[in-house]
Design an enzyme around this catalytic site. Sequence first.
Site, mmCIF file in Angstrom:
data_model
loop_
_atom_site.group_PDB
_atom_site.id
_atom_site.type_symbol
_atom_site.label_atom_id
_atom_site.label_comp_id
_atom_site.label_asym_id
_atom_site.label_seq_id
_atom_site.Cartn_x
_atom_site.Cartn_y
_atom_site.Cartn_z
ATOM 1 N N ASN A 1 0.819 -1.212 0.000
ATOM 2 C CA ASN A 1 0.000 0.000 0.000
ATOM 3 C C ASN A 1 0.858 1.270 0.000
ATOM 4 O OD1 ASN A 1 -2.585 1.259 0.119
ATOM 5 N ND2 ASN A 1 -2.262 1.674 2.280
ATOM 6 N N TYR B 1 2.500 10.367 -10.310
ATOM 7 C CA TYR B 1 1.574 9.540 -9.537
ATOM 8 C C TYR B 1 0.768 8.629 -10.462
ATOM 9 C CZ TYR B 1 -1.853 8.189 -6.018
ATOM 10 O OH TYR B 1 -2.642 7.463 -5.158
ATOM 11 N N LYS C 1 0.866 4.483 -10.702
ATOM 12 C CA LYS C 1 -0.306 3.649 -10.439
ATOM 13 C C LYS C 1 -0.700 2.819 -11.657
ATOM 14 C CE LYS C 1 -0.351 4.726 -6.213
ATOM 15 N NZ LYS C 1 -0.048 3.724 -5.203
#
Length: 115
Positions: free
Chosen positions: A25, A93, A97
């Site tokens: 995570n 980012y 992802k």
Amino acid sequence: REAEVEALFAMIRNDFARLDVCFNNAGVNVPPTNVDDFSMEDWKKVIDTNLTAAFHVARNSFRLMKEQQPQGGRIINNGSISADRPRPGSAAYTASKHAMTGLTKSIALDGRAAN
């Protein structure tokens, strides 16, 4: 911090002898920045945390799950809505992802032979 991850998994192997679930995570971001203004320092910070660190943890989890008896386990790579729906000013980012999705699918294929 590959050495720290290696040390963590050595401790898991020694203390518990197995790993059944890994919940990966990792996630950091920087303030919204257009791609032409993005510094390499910020890019590296986001990619190294969100992707490279997650890779180190997944790789070590996979190794331990493959070695243990009985074999197997679950690696859960928590992504982000940005993997599918990016926001403006979030190049690093979003890239990290998207990459997590690909990494997860690739690991699943690599694990077929072990299950």
